[in-house]
Design a protein around this motif. Structure first.
Motif, PDB file in Angstrom:
ATOM      1  N   TRP A 165       0.845  -1.196   0.000  1.00 26.13           N
ATOM      2  CA  TRP A 165       0.000   0.000   0.000  1.00 26.13           C
ATOM      3  C   TRP A 165       0.880   1.246   0.000  1.00 26.13           C
ATOM      4  O   TRP A 165       2.035   1.228   0.444  1.00 26.13           O
ATOM      5  N   PRO A 166       0.336   2.360  -0.483  1.00 26.74           N
ATOM      6  CA  PRO A 166       1.127   3.596  -0.541  1.00 26.74           C
ATOM      7  C   PRO A 166       1.389   4.160   0.849  1.00 26.74           C
ATOM      8  O   PRO A 166       0.608   3.961   1.780  1.00 26.74           O
ATOM      9  N   GLN A 167       2.492   4.848   0.982  1.00 27.23           N
ATOM     10  CA  GLN A 167       2.833   5.530   2.233  1.00 27.23           C
ATOM     11  C   GLN A 167       2.183   6.908   2.256  1.00 27.23           C
ATOM     12  O   GLN A 167       2.092   7.587   1.231  1.00 27.23           O
ATOM     13  N   VAL A 168       1.745   7.296   3.452  1.00 24.24           N
ATOM     14  CA  VAL A 168       1.210   8.641   3.632  1.00 24.24           C
ATOM     15  C   VAL A 168       2.348   9.516   4.141  1.00 24.24           C
ATOM     16  O   VAL A 168       2.925   9.236   5.198  1.00 24.24           O
ATOM     17  N   PRO A 169       2.715  10.572   3.418  1.00 23.76           N
ATOM     18  CA  PRO A 169       3.856  11.402   3.839  1.00 23.76           C
ATOM     19  C   PRO A 169       3.654  11.984   5.238  1.00 23.76           C
ATOM     20  O   PRO A 169       2.528  12.269   5.667  1.00 23.76           O
ATOM     21  N   PHE A 170       4.767  12.137   5.950  1.00 17.35           N
ATOM     22  CA  PHE A 170       4.708  12.736   7.279  1.00 17.35           C
ATOM     23  C   PHE A 170       4.375  14.219   7.171  1.00 17.35           C
ATOM     24  O   PHE A 170       4.660  14.874   6.166  1.00 17.35           O
ATOM     25  N   GLY A 171       3.793  14.724   8.260  1.00 20.33           N
ATOM     26  CA  GLY A 171       3.408  16.124   8.293  1.00 20.33           C
ATOM     27  C   GLY A 171       2.518  16.377   9.494  1.00 20.33           C
ATOM     28  O   GLY A 171       2.468  15.567  10.434  1.00 20.33           O
ATOM     29  N   THR A 172       1.809  17.478   9.476  1.00 16.51           N
ATOM     30  CA  THR A 172       0.902  17.789  10.577  1.00 16.51           C
ATOM     31  C   THR A 172      -0.287  16.836  10.560  1.00 16.51           C
ATOM     32  O   THR A 172      -0.531  16.135   9.575  1.00 16.51           O
ATOM     33  N   ASP A 173      -1.025  16.789  11.661  1.00 14.03           N
ATOM     34  CA  ASP A 173      -2.197  15.927  11.746  1.00 14.03           C
ATOM     35  C   ASP A 173      -3.188  16.271  10.635  1.00 14.03           C
ATOM     36  O   ASP A 173      -3.389  17.454  10.301  1.00 14.03           O
ATOM     37  N   LEU A 174      -3.775  15.223  10.072  1.00 15.23           N
ATOM     38  CA  LEU A 174      -4.790  15.418   9.036  1.00 15.23           C
ATOM     39  C   LEU A 174      -6.173  15.293   9.659  1.00 15.23           C
ATOM     40  O   LEU A 174      -6.424  14.385  10.465  1.00 15.23           O
ATOM     41  N   LYS A 175      -7.075  16.155   9.248  1.00 15.91           N
ATOM     42  CA  LYS A 175      -8.433  16.131   9.793  1.00 15.91           C
ATOM     43  C   LYS A 175      -9.416  16.602   8.729  1.00 15.91           C
ATOM     44  O   LYS A 175      -9.019  17.043   7.640  1.00 15.91           O
ATOM     45  N   ARG A 176     -10.666  16.511   9.094  1.00 18.00           N
ATOM     46  CA  ARG A 176     -11.736  16.857   8.158  1.00 18.00           C
ATOM     47  C   ARG A 176     -11.555  18.282   7.630  1.00 18.00           C
ATOM     48  O   ARG A 176     -11.147  19.179   8.362  1.00 18.00           O
ATOM     49  N   SER A 177     -11.841  18.434   6.343  1.00 16.60           N
ATOM     50  CA  SER A 177     -11.758  19.700   5.596  1.00 16.60           C
ATOM     51  C   SER A 177     -10.354  19.997   5.079  1.00 16.60           C
ATOM     52  O   SER A 177     -10.164  20.954   4.319  1.00 16.60           O
ATOM     53  N   ASP A 178      -9.355  19.201   5.491  1.00 18.24           N
ATOM     54  CA  ASP A 178      -8.022  19.399   4.935  1.00 18.24           C
ATOM     55  C   ASP A 178      -8.010  18.998   3.460  1.00 18.24           C
ATOM     56  O   ASP A 178      -8.805  18.180   3.007  1.00 18.24           O
ATOM     57  N   ARG A 179      -7.068  19.579   2.731  1.00 18.26           N
ATOM     58  CA  ARG A 179      -6.886  19.239   1.315  1.00 18.26           C
ATOM     59  C   ARG A 179      -5.401  19.045   1.015  1.00 18.26           C
ATOM     60  O   ARG A 179      -4.542  19.456   1.799  1.00 18.26           O
ATOM     61  N   GLY A 180      -5.138  18.428  -0.142  1.00 16.88           N
ATOM     62  CA  GLY A 180      -3.766  18.339  -0.585  1.00 16.88           C
ATOM     63  C   GLY A 180      -3.345  16.930  -0.967  1.00 16.88           C
ATOM     64  O   GLY A 180      -4.115  15.966  -0.847  1.00 16.88           O
TER      65      GLY A 180
END
Length: 586
Positions: free
Chosen positions: A214-229
């Protein structure tokens, strides 16, 4: 009786005579065939595992001189059938490399090729060798299916739960006699739905691995509803692979379906269910599929250590999963979160039989806990024991705390600290007893707020349960012998007015026992009698109407009744040793 000629042999056995021979003539000896087999095994330096040597001897004794896997000229179809079955070992988390198949396959390939082309049969010596190797193969592989590839007693904390003793020789005899080799081996595998569920998931995860994982999710800030990118797109692709997200789209919005998919993922992995991708969730999302495959293999091995039959009615406790389930006829009828031992106070794995429970239990505090936890508090506060309603007893004699030199106290103390039943008692109002060498039991707890944590390793080894009254309700109900309704009480149940006189007497009479108020023709405890016993504050023992099996297991991967795979953190660090042993290849 069949006989065999051994070229150039001077081997003689009791009661046998060498035939006359001249000069350089070939000397031969008439020897019963089954003796030839054992002589051959001995002289060829057979490396059979010690536990299988006696089994092979028993098996060939029963064969009365016949080969098991060949006729007088050719291997029988059952020989190929066994090899093909062992080649499926990968499907159940084992390795076919464990079983040294090269020599067996070489002989079979040569024999099959000669037979197909009308050639001469392979030598008798090769058939003898093949027979020995195939018998050894069946016994070792069958033993691995039945008891596991690894002996759990050689691993820290992995005691297993006494698997059923099955006669492998009889199984082999039946398999050969009926030509049902694959079916006989399948019969040796665990019968639990949890085992078959993990086998299916192992196949599915290997297919994911074959497709590249499966693909890796890049590290970064917490992801939550309404985020995009682009990180949201990677998250959606990751959740889609494991079925947490049912449909995908090219939109890079963290919308409601994505939030629900994250919640499902978090629930499956024992994480706090928030719907947001924090650092812990991201770490589990990015765990490689190969690591999950290893985790599934480890837990398939654990299933092989367990009893084949848990009974029709039992308690299943998963230490790593912080979970207890009551199972009746294959169906979970009660489930609850639990608190287990800290890594320094590990809860052991074993099976036992619950026979009674205790209301208003006193706590006979283990001496190690006295030294590590109580003594520092006593030195800080001389009134600590009285505040906690703890008495010091040497036999029936109560000791003054001031008479003890707490600074120099050691674990071989000749007295006990005993805490009365009270609000501060960590055992709560009920404990559930299944006598065992570990002195482990289930019990209530006044710290109900701890059950809201996703990681719940807080105890000294015993198991705290969230719903003790519901479990008691189930255990005391005996509809076959008592028509009364279930106990049906909890911490909020009010005291009926008709109990007031009874309770007044109980508080005044230290010899009070609720049993004298029970109907003698009814094994169940009624609503009022149990409530009365609880309200007295006095310790009371209740023998269960029917004993029940309790199985304490340690599973870091399992499949629920709906077919959903769950993973948990390796709380005590047991998985690594099993994984290493499974990958040693022999």
């Amino acid at each position: 009786m069949k006989h065999c000629h051994i070229p150039g042999s001077k081997m003689l056995f009791p009661g046998m005579k060498e035939r006359p021979s001249g000069g350089n003539e070939l000397r031969t000896v008439n020897i019963p065939f089954f003796i030839v087999i054992f002589a051959y095994l001995f002289l060829s330096g057979c490396s059979t595992m010690p536990k299988n040597g006696p089994l092979a001897t028993r098996f060939y004794d029963s064969m009365q001189g016949d080969l098991a896997w060949s006729n007088s000229s050719w291997p029988l179809p059952r020989a190929n059938s066994l090899v093909e079955k062992v080649m499926e070992a990968e499907e159940i988390g084992l390795r076919f490399s464990y079983y040294n198949l090269d020599e067996v396959r070489a002989i079979l390939t040569e024999a099959n090729a000669r037979k197909e082309t009308g050639g001469r049969p392979v030598s008798r010596r090769k058939l003898l060798k093949l027979d020995r190797l195939l018998t050894k193969l069946f016994l070792i592989y069958g033993g691995n299916l039945l008891y596991g590839h690894i002996d759990p007693l050689n691993l820290e904390g992995e005691g297993g739960t006494a698997p059923e003793e099955i006669d492998l020789v009889q199984t082999l005899q039946n398999a050969v006699g009926t030509d049902l080799i694959p079916e006989s081996l399948d019969w040796l595998q665990p019968r639990h739905p949890g085992y078959s569920g993990l086998k299916s998931v192992l196949k599915y995860y290997r297919e994911i691995s074959d497709r590249g994982g499966w693909p890796q999710v890049p590290f970064g800030t917490d992801l939550k509803r309404s985020d995009r990118g682009p990180r949201v797109l990677a998250l959606k692709a990751r959740l889609l692979v494991t079925g947490d997200l049912e449909t995908n789209s090219t939109d890079d919005l963290f919308d409601n379906p994505v939030e629900e998919a994250v919640r499902r993922f978090q629930a499956r992995h024992g994480l706090e269910v928030t719907g947001e991708v924090d650092a812990l969730t991201l770490s589990d999302l990015n765990m490689p599929v190969e690591a999950r495959i290893r985790q599934i293999r480890v837990n398939l091995e654990r299933w092989r250590w367990l009893a084949r039959d848990f009974g029709t009615r039992y308690l299943m406790i998963d230490i790593a999963g912080f979970r207890l389930a009551v199972v009746e006829r294959g169906r979970e009828i009660l489930e609850m979160p639990i608190i287990v031992g800290q890594p320094s106070w590990k809860t052991p794995t074993f099976s036992g039989t619950m026979t009674y429970l205790v209301l208003n239990p006193v706590w006979r505090i283990p001496r190690e806990i006295v030294i590590e936890e109580f003594v520092p508090k006593i030195l800080e506060n001389p009134d600590y024991l009285s505040d906690m309603r703890v008495r010091i007893l040497r036999g029936p004699e109560e000791i003054d705390p001031a008479s003890i030199e707490w600074e120099s106290l050691e674990e071989d103390m000749d007295f006990w600290l005993v805490q009365e039943s009270c609000a501060e008692n960590p055992l709560g109002r009920i404990k559930f007893m299944f006598p065992n060498d570990f002195e482990v039991y289930l019990h209530d707890t006044p710290q109900q707020e701890l059950f809201s944590a996703s990681f719940r390793a807080f105890s000294h080894g015993c198991v705290r349960i969230q719903k003790p009254f519901e479990l008691m309700d189930y255990l005391l109900e005996n509809p076959n012998q008592c028509p009364d309704k279930p106990v049906g009480i909890d911490r909020q149940t009010e005291i009926p007015e008709e109990l007031s006189a009874l309770l007044d007497r109980a508080r005044q009479d230290p010899c009070f026992t609720v049993e004298e108020y029970l109907e003698r023709d009814c094994l169940n405890w009624t609503h009022l009698s149990v409530l009365a016993a609880l309200q007295t504050g006095l310790e009371q023992y209740l023998v269960l109407p029917e004993p029940i099996q309790v199985h304490l297991t340690y599973l870091t991967a399992w499949v629920d009744s709906g077919g959903t795979i769950h993973f948990r953190t390796d709380l005590y660090g047991y998985d690594r040793a099993i994984d290493q042993a499974l990958n040693q290849g022999s």
